[in-house]
Design a protein around this motif. Structure first.
Motif, PDB file in Angstrom:
ATOM      1  N   ASP A 185      23.795  -5.669  -1.868  1.00 43.42           N
ATOM      2  CA  ASP A 185      22.781  -6.702  -1.629  1.00 43.42           C
ATOM      3  C   ASP A 185      21.445  -6.309  -2.249  1.00 43.42           C
ATOM      4  O   ASP A 185      20.715  -7.147  -2.771  1.00 43.42           O
ATOM      5  N   TYR A 186      21.139  -5.011  -2.180  1.00 41.94           N
ATOM      6  CA  TYR A 186      19.904  -4.525  -2.812  1.00 41.94           C
ATOM      7  C   TYR A 186      19.960  -4.758  -4.326  1.00 41.94           C
ATOM      8  O   TYR A 186      18.994  -5.240  -4.928  1.00 41.94           O
ATOM      9  N   LEU A 187      21.092  -4.435  -4.935  1.00 38.25           N
ATOM     10  CA  LEU A 187      21.233  -4.633  -6.384  1.00 38.25           C
ATOM     11  C   LEU A 187      21.191  -6.113  -6.741  1.00 38.25           C
ATOM     12  O   LEU A 187      20.557  -6.514  -7.723  1.00 38.25           O
ATOM     13  N   ARG A 188      21.883  -6.946  -5.926  1.00 38.95           N
ATOM     14  CA  ARG A 188      21.884  -8.391  -6.209  1.00 38.95           C
ATOM     15  C   ARG A 188      20.491  -8.986  -6.060  1.00 38.95           C
ATOM     16  O   ARG A 188      20.099  -9.864  -6.825  1.00 38.95           O
ATOM     17  N   ASP A 189      19.734  -8.485  -5.070  1.00 39.37           N
ATOM     18  CA  ASP A 189      18.350  -8.956  -4.910  1.00 39.37           C
ATOM     19  C   ASP A 189      17.530  -8.669  -6.155  1.00 39.37           C
ATOM     20  O   ASP A 189      16.626  -9.429  -6.508  1.00 39.37           O
ATOM     21  N   ASN A 190      17.850  -7.570  -6.812  1.00 38.89           N
ATOM     22  CA  ASN A 190      17.109  -7.210  -8.018  1.00 38.89           C
ATOM     23  C   ASN A 190      17.725  -7.769  -9.286  1.00 38.89           C
ATOM     24  O   ASN A 190      17.403  -7.337 -10.393  1.00 38.89           O
ATOM     25  N   MET A 191      18.612  -8.755  -9.100  1.00 44.77           N
ATOM     26  CA  MET A 191      19.112  -9.548 -10.221  1.00 44.77           C
ATOM     27  C   MET A 191      18.791 -11.026  -9.999  1.00 44.77           C
ATOM     28  O   MET A 191      19.111 -11.869 -10.824  1.00 44.77           O
ATOM     29  N   ALA A 192      18.142 -11.332  -8.856  1.00 44.89           N
ATOM     30  CA  ALA A 192      17.847 -12.725  -8.502  1.00 44.89           C
ATOM     31  C   ALA A 192      16.796 -13.321  -9.430  1.00 44.89           C
ATOM     32  O   ALA A 192      15.907 -12.620  -9.918  1.00 44.89           O
ATOM     33  N   THR A 193      16.903 -14.617  -9.663  1.00 44.31           N
ATOM     34  CA  THR A 193      15.949 -15.297 -10.545  1.00 44.31           C
ATOM     35  C   THR A 193      14.903 -16.092  -9.761  1.00 44.31           C
ATOM     36  O   THR A 193      14.058 -16.749 -10.352  1.00 44.31           O
ATOM     37  N   SER A 194      15.005 -16.060  -8.427  1.00 47.08           N
ATOM     38  CA  SER A 194      14.024 -16.770  -7.609  1.00 47.08           C
ATOM     39  C   SER A 194      13.898 -16.075  -6.262  1.00 47.08           C
ATOM     40  O   SER A 194      14.861 -15.482  -5.765  1.00 47.08           O
ATOM     41  N   GLU A 195      12.705 -16.143  -5.668  1.00 47.01           N
ATOM     42  CA  GLU A 195      12.468 -15.495  -4.373  1.00 47.01           C
ATOM     43  C   GLU A 195      13.397 -16.023  -3.286  1.00 47.01           C
ATOM     44  O   GLU A 195      13.757 -15.299  -2.366  1.00 47.01           O
ATOM     45  N   GLU A 196      13.790 -17.288  -3.404  1.00 48.86           N
ATOM     46  CA  GLU A 196      14.628 -17.882  -2.351  1.00 48.86           C
ATOM     47  C   GLU A 196      16.016 -17.268  -2.291  1.00 48.86           C
ATOM     48  O   GLU A 196      16.743 -17.434  -1.316  1.00 48.86           O
ATOM     49  N   LEU A 761      13.912  -9.328 -19.398  1.00 52.14           N
ATOM     50  CA  LEU A 761      13.892  -8.019 -18.746  1.00 52.14           C
ATOM     51  C   LEU A 761      15.301  -7.608 -18.316  1.00 52.14           C
ATOM     52  O   LEU A 761      15.721  -6.462 -18.530  1.00 52.14           O
ATOM     53  N   ASP A 762      16.058  -8.551 -17.716  1.00 57.65           N
ATOM     54  CA  ASP A 762      17.414  -8.238 -17.259  1.00 57.65           C
ATOM     55  C   ASP A 762      18.335  -7.905 -18.425  1.00 57.65           C
ATOM     56  O   ASP A 762      19.170  -7.007 -18.346  1.00 57.65           O
ATOM     57  N   SER A 763      18.182  -8.644 -19.510  1.00 54.52           N
ATOM     58  CA  SER A 763      19.003  -8.397 -20.690  1.00 54.52           C
ATOM     59  C   SER A 763      18.696  -7.011 -21.273  1.00 54.52           C
ATOM     60  O   SER A 763      19.602  -6.251 -21.631  1.00 54.52           O
ATOM     61  N   GLY A 764      17.409  -6.668 -21.344  1.00 55.52           N
ATOM     62  CA  GLY A 764      17.012  -5.359 -21.851  1.00 55.52           C
ATOM     63  C   GLY A 764      17.499  -4.239 -20.960  1.00 55.52           C
ATOM     64  O   GLY A 764      17.972  -3.197 -21.438  1.00 55.52           O
ATOM     65  N   VAL A 808      11.326  -5.374 -24.817  1.00 53.47           N
ATOM     66  CA  VAL A 808      11.251  -6.464 -23.828  1.00 53.47           C
ATOM     67  C   VAL A 808       9.904  -7.174 -23.927  1.00 53.47           C
ATOM     68  O   VAL A 808       9.832  -8.407 -23.951  1.00 53.47           O
ATOM     69  N   ARG A 809       8.814  -6.404 -24.004  1.00 55.93           N
ATOM     70  CA  ARG A 809       7.476  -7.004 -24.080  1.00 55.93           C
ATOM     71  C   ARG A 809       7.336  -7.854 -25.347  1.00 55.93           C
ATOM     72  O   ARG A 809       6.796  -8.969 -25.300  1.00 55.93           O
ATOM     73  N   GLU A 810       7.815  -7.322 -26.458  1.00 52.11           N
ATOM     74  CA  GLU A 810       7.714  -8.076 -27.715  1.00 52.11           C
ATOM     75  C   GLU A 810       8.570  -9.344 -27.657  1.00 52.11           C
ATOM     76  O   GLU A 810       8.158 -10.401 -28.143  1.00 52.11           O
ATOM     77  N   SER A 811       9.765  -9.241 -27.047  1.00 49.50           N
ATOM     78  CA  SER A 811      10.638 -10.415 -26.928  1.00 49.50           C
ATOM     79  C   SER A 811       9.999 -11.487 -26.065  1.00 49.50           C
ATOM     80  O   SER A 811      10.055 -12.678 -26.384  1.00 49.50           O
ATOM     81  N   VAL A 812       9.363 -11.065 -24.953  1.00 51.16           N
ATOM     82  CA  VAL A 812       8.700 -12.027 -24.069  1.00 51.16           C
ATOM     83  C   VAL A 812       7.580 -12.744 -24.826  1.00 51.16           C
ATOM     84  O   VAL A 812       7.438 -13.972 -24.759  1.00 51.16           O
ATOM     85  N   ALA A 813       6.765 -11.971 -25.556  1.00 50.10           N
ATOM     86  CA  ALA A 813       5.665 -12.564 -26.327  1.00 50.10           C
ATOM     87  C   ALA A 813       6.204 -13.549 -27.356  1.00 50.10           C
ATOM     88  O   ALA A 813       5.694 -14.671 -27.501  1.00 50.10           O
ATOM     89  N   GLU A 814       7.257 -13.155 -28.049  1.00 51.17           N
ATOM     90  CA  GLU A 814       7.820 -14.005 -29.097  1.00 51.17           C
ATOM     91  C   GLU A 814       8.424 -15.277 -28.509  1.00 51.17           C
ATOM     92  O   GLU A 814       8.180 -16.389 -29.005  1.00 51.17           O
ATOM     93  N   LEU A 815       9.197 -15.127 -27.430  1.00 46.74           N
ATOM     94  CA  LEU A 815       9.861 -16.285 -26.816  1.00 46.74           C
ATOM     95  C   LEU A 815       8.849 -17.247 -26.208  1.00 46.74           C
ATOM     96  O   LEU A 815       9.043 -18.466 -26.221  1.00 46.74           O
ATOM     97  N   ALA A 816       7.753 -16.709 -25.669  1.00 46.32           N
ATOM     98  CA  ALA A 816       6.723 -17.576 -25.081  1.00 46.32           C
ATOM     99  C   ALA A 816       6.124 -18.519 -26.122  1.00 46.32           C
ATOM    100  O   ALA A 816       5.711 -19.640 -25.793  1.00 46.32           O
ATOM    101  N   PHE A 817       6.084 -18.103 -27.365  1.00 47.01           N
ATOM    102  CA  PHE A 817       5.526 -18.948 -28.425  1.00 47.01           C
ATOM    103  C   PHE A 817       6.585 -19.847 -29.068  1.00 47.01           C
ATOM    104  O   PHE A 817       6.258 -20.846 -29.676  1.00 47.01           O
ATOM    105  N   ARG A 818       7.861 -19.487 -28.909  1.00 49.15           N
ATOM    106  CA  ARG A 818       8.905 -20.259 -29.572  1.00 49.15           C
ATOM    107  C   ARG A 818       9.524 -21.344 -28.700  1.00 49.15           C
ATOM    108  O   ARG A 818      10.159 -22.242 -29.220  1.00 49.15           O
ATOM    109  N   VAL A 819       9.409 -21.199 -27.358  1.00 54.57           N
ATOM    110  CA  VAL A 819      10.010 -22.200 -26.492  1.00 54.57           C
ATOM    111  C   VAL A 819       9.355 -23.554 -26.766  1.00 54.57           C
ATOM    112  O   VAL A 819       8.159 -23.647 -27.021  1.00 54.57           O
TER     113      VAL A 819
END
Length: 889
Positions: A185-196, A761-764, A808-819
């Motif tokens: 459950d701890y591991l699954r919580d750290n794979m969750a995509t939303s707080e809920e 982040l999860d993919s990296g 990961v940081r570079e991918s986030v920056a790049e994807l934020a501009f490409r979406v």
């Protein structure tokens, strides 16, 4: 000698703790008359009153005497059990975050209620960990009335339960479950995509039942959540065919102590000849196949069917070597499980790729306060102290132990040993004395069963193949004349009552009678009264015969497991006896026993069927067990040392995830990432010392943020000039980013950016885990070059982690501009449907699809020359491709 001196001088920490606990127990006993005089309503109100006092500043230690007195009284009124003074002492040790060692039958389940209630009053949640789902449900149901009476809520977690139920179970004041469920459950919580989707709410206080089994035995295997990789399963079948043609001594050497095999030069040549692949073991291109052949060899040589695993319904199920239970859902890692599947001719599953992992050591060390209880912890006190910081407190029995532990009987051969065991069982059964026979494997339990069938002795077999009625079989092992054969004493947690267990008998009879539901309670009470009387009479006859007889057919590698078996007899002052039957062919004596044992047996010139009993032999056997325990301790320490390296990285990644999930201003968070990427690029290509490279800086900025930023660095060729242009460059990038957010929409854009950063982040992290597995697999070879593998692992893994986070940081920056947003109008739809939008992500798929749509224009697929896994990475890092951009590919 030193321990004896400490006891004489009154310096023994265990004795000092027990003295303190006895004084506190007297204080609790003085409160008993006053507490007993309270009405039910007044007693119920004590729970909320204790909560208020805690909120007003009193500590749990201040409340302990009153809370323990109230819990004892509530237990008497609800489930009819009153805590003994020694149980109060055990509860105090648990509250202080220590391990309570109490013998089998001393009521550890009831002891836990004292510390559970006291620590649950804070409202932060108490976790009670058991060894299986049955015990989690049983203990929660059995002790539940105590908690409910005081206004505390109880939840149970188990495999495959509904997500909402799981969430509610963790919100209860007290949560019961197994170690694997809490960890996963701890591991699954750290794979969750939303707080809920988060279920756990922190790690405040935990009591681990059978703490030695969970924190020692199971700690050798990390918890892993994995997904299928795109592995070729045909390679396992091919490797199995090769392994079958290899011969021990000629093609490979077997090391049973270390559980390993090593290929010889002749064996390597033989494999290359069979597969017609020269340089199979030296060419990196064939390294995967070479590794699978070694794993196939291990499967054939080191792993035995019905000892290490069973084949059930076309599946390979691992047998827990310490409890004898099937480990459903667990698989051997590193391709070993697939090798065993190929060996047994069942369907070979795909090798899995690790998505998330943690060791039990590092999971349980997250609790602010950790405690445990067991009947056997003293032999592992050093490990508990070193790894978990837990002190072991040995609590005396309520009634003096009168069990007779006989010296070991040692025979020359296994056949002679089992014949002697069968004779002993037959003699005891004829007299009516109940017998519990302990074995170390399914194979041996079935061998005993065949011998007993040949002698027409009725018996029950309890092993991984017949575990469904575990609790019921164990509960009735104290009947007159009962013979029970159990692997590694499965069924811990269920007491063996001399004369039988009336509650289990009543339940069984009720099931077979199938009465009218309206009269079920009445019929059950009648049956229970009848069986209580029957069991009481039988109990007296069994006690006259000497109580339960324990027969061990082999010494286990760990002394604790032997003590657990012995501990089934002699509970609560009952009579009983125990003896272990050994042979010189047993694995423990063969692999770890000294030559002195063999020499002594030969000098005595024993004839067939004769046994020897001698204190020197018993001492030598204990020494052999200690050797194995130390070896396993070293294995667990090494596992933890390597996992500690990854644990720091895991904590950093999971802390980042938690911040992303809970951050209300995700746009600001993403901008910080983008700002950091810009800083990194400028620092890299405009170093304080060394030559600047403005061309590559412009190319990198363009690749990530798009064209049009080059003019900011025109004519800049040194760090000083770059500093003057940096603010303008950042201002333009920030302006572009804010316009992109505005286009996406404030609320929808925030959700999209959160999804985007989590996905990246999860993919990296997943790719990083794969790279770490590869690194760990080969790091031991550094020792050949006189280097410390652990230090090398720390250094290399740090570099891998830094590289992963940078990507990961570079991918986030790049994807934020490409979406981008694609509206229906842009696809030829009508203007009236413009509000229905789809966010198209650069890495494929979409973040939101309100209704089925046609595909958008496809982007051309760019192909280039394939990069080998061992080639230098084209990104220019200087690392091999498999350890850089190719990690996980």
């Amino acid at each position: 000698m030193l321990d004896k001196l400490k006891k004489v001088l009154g310096l023994d920490p265990n004795d000092r703790a027990l003295k303190r606990y006895r004084e506190k127990a007297e204080e609790i006993n003085l409160l008993e008359p006053e507490t007993s005089a309270l009405t039910d309503e007044e007693l119920r109100n004590r729970g909320p009153e204790f909560r208020r006092r805690l909120e007003n500043g009193e500590s749990a230690d201040d409340l302990l005497p009153e809370v323990f007195a109230v819990v004892r009284e509530v237990s008497k009124r609800t489930i009819g059990l009153r805590h003994f003074d020694v149980q109060l002492m055990g509860g105090m040790a648990l509250h202080e975050g220590k391990i309570t060692e109490m013998k089998t039958g001393e009521g550890k389940t009831l002891v836990a209620t004292l510390a559970v209630v006291l620590n649950a009053l804070s409202g932060k949640g108490v976790h009670v960990v058991t060894v299986n789902d049955y015990l989690a449900r049983r203990d929660a149901e059995w002790m539940g009335p105590i908690y409910s009476f005081l206004g505390l809520t109880v939840g149970v977690i188990y495999a495959y339960m509904d997500q909402e139920e799981r969430f509610a179970a963790y919100r209860a004041d007290i949560t019961y479950g197994t170690n694997s469920e809490f960890g996963f459950d701890y591991l699954r919580d750290n794979m969750a995509t939303s707080e809920e989707y988060l279920v756990q709410r922190g790690h405040s206080y935990c009591i681990v039942d059978e703490v030695d089994s969970i924190l020692i035995d199971e700690a050798r295997t990390p918890l892993i959540i994995s997904g299928p990789s795109d592995d070729n399963v045909d390679m396992y079948t091919l490797s199995d065919k090769v392994a079958r043609q290899l011969r021990e001594g000629r093609d490979y050497e077997k090391d049973e102590k270390e559980r390993n095999v090593a290929m010889t030069e002749a064996g390597i040549a033989r494999c290359e000849e069979i597969l017609k692949m020269p340089e199979l073991f030296s060419d990196a291109a064939h390294s995967d196949l070479a590794h699978r052949i070694v794993q196939a060899l291990k499967a054939h040589v080191l792993f035995q069917r019905d000892v290490h695993y069973v084949v059930k319904d076309g599946e390979i199920l691992i047998v827990d070597e310490f409890t004898g239970r099937l480990m459903v859902g667990r698989r051997y890692s590193d391709g070993l499980h697939q090798a065993i599947e190929a060996k047994e001719g069942v369907k070979v599953g795909r090798e899995s790729q690790t998505l998330a992992t943690i060791t039990l050591q590092n999971y349980f060390r997250m609790y602010r306060k950790l405690a445990g209880m067991t009947g056997t912890a003293a032999t592992e006190a050093e490990e508990f102290k070193e790894i978990y910081g837990l002190e072991v407190i040995v609590v005396p029995t309520n009634v003096d132990m009168i069990r007779n532990d006989n010296p070991d009987a040692i025979y020359r051969t296994v056949t002679e040993k089992f014949a002697a065991v069968a004779d002993e069982i037959q003699e005891s059964h004829t007299r009516g004395c109940p017998v519990l026979v302990g074995t170390t494997s399914i194979e041996n339990s079935e061998r005993i069963s065949r011998l007993l069938k040949a002698r027409k002795i009725p018996h029950q077999v309890l092993n991984a193949k017949h575990h469904e009625r575990e609790a019921q079989i164990v509960a009735q092992a104290g009947h007159m004349g009962a013979v029970t054969v159990a692997t590694n004493m499965a069924g811990r947690g269920t007491d063996i009552l001399l004369g039988g267990n009336p509650e289990f008998l009543a339940r069984e009879a009720l099931r077979s009678d199938n009465p009218d539901p309206s009269k079920e309670q009445e019929v059950h009470a009648s049956l229970l009264a009848k069986f209580r009387e029957q069991c009481r009479a039988e109990r007296d006859r069994v006690k006259e015969l000497g109580g339960l007889k324990i027969i061990g057919t082999e010494r286990h590698e760990a002394r604790r497991i032997d003590n657990q078996l012995r501990g089934r007899a002699g509970r609560q002052g009952d009579p009983g006896s125990s003896r272990f039957y050994l042979s010189l062919e047993d694995d423990l004596l063969r692999l770890f026993g000294s030559e002195r044992i063999q020499g002594l047996m030969e000098k005595l010139g024993m004839e067939e069927g004769e046994s020897i009993e001698h204190p020197l032999l018993t001492k030598a056997i204990a020494s052999a067990q200690k050797k194995v325990e130390e070896m396993h301790f070293d294995i667990r320490k090494q596992l933890l040392a390597y996992d500690n390296v990854m644990n720091r990285q895991r904590e950093a990644v999971y802390a980042e995830r938690q911040q992303i999930l809970s951050d209300g201003s995700i746009v600001d968070h993403v901008w910080e990432v983008i700002d950091g990427v810009v800083e990194d690029i400028l620092e890299k290509y405009f170093p304080e010392e060394g030559e600047s490279d403005p061309g590559r800086a412009q190319a990198r900025l363009k690749a990530i943020f798009g064209p049009g930023l080059e003019n900011h660095l025109e004519g800049v060729d040194n760090p000083r000039d770059m500093l003057g242009r940096k603010d303008g460059l950042k201002e333009e990038i920030r302006g572009r980013f804010l316009r992109k957010v505005e286009t996406l929409g404030e609320e929808e854009g925030g959700a999209l950016l959160r999804f985007l950063i989590l996905h990246t982040l999860d993919s990296g992290w997943k790719d990083h885990l794969l790279a770490m597995d590869e690194l760990r697999r080969g790091i031991g070879l550094r020792a050949i070059g006189q280097k410390d593998p652990l230090l090398e692992y720390q250094f290399e893994s740090y570099n891998l982690f830094q590289g992963m986070m940078e990507r990961v940081r570079e991918s986030v920056a790049e994807l934020a501009f490409r979406v981008r947003v694609v509206s229906d109008t842009g696809r030829g739809g009508s203007p009236e449907r413009r509000e229905s939008r789809e966010f198209v992500l650069p890495f494929g798929g979409s973040a939101e699809q309100p209704e089925p749509r046609g595909e958008g224009p496809r982007q051309p697929v760019k192909k280039g020359p394939k990069v080998g896994r061992n080639d230098p990475c084209p990104c220019g890092s200087g690392k091999k491709y498999k350890h850089c951009c190719g990690a996980g590919k």
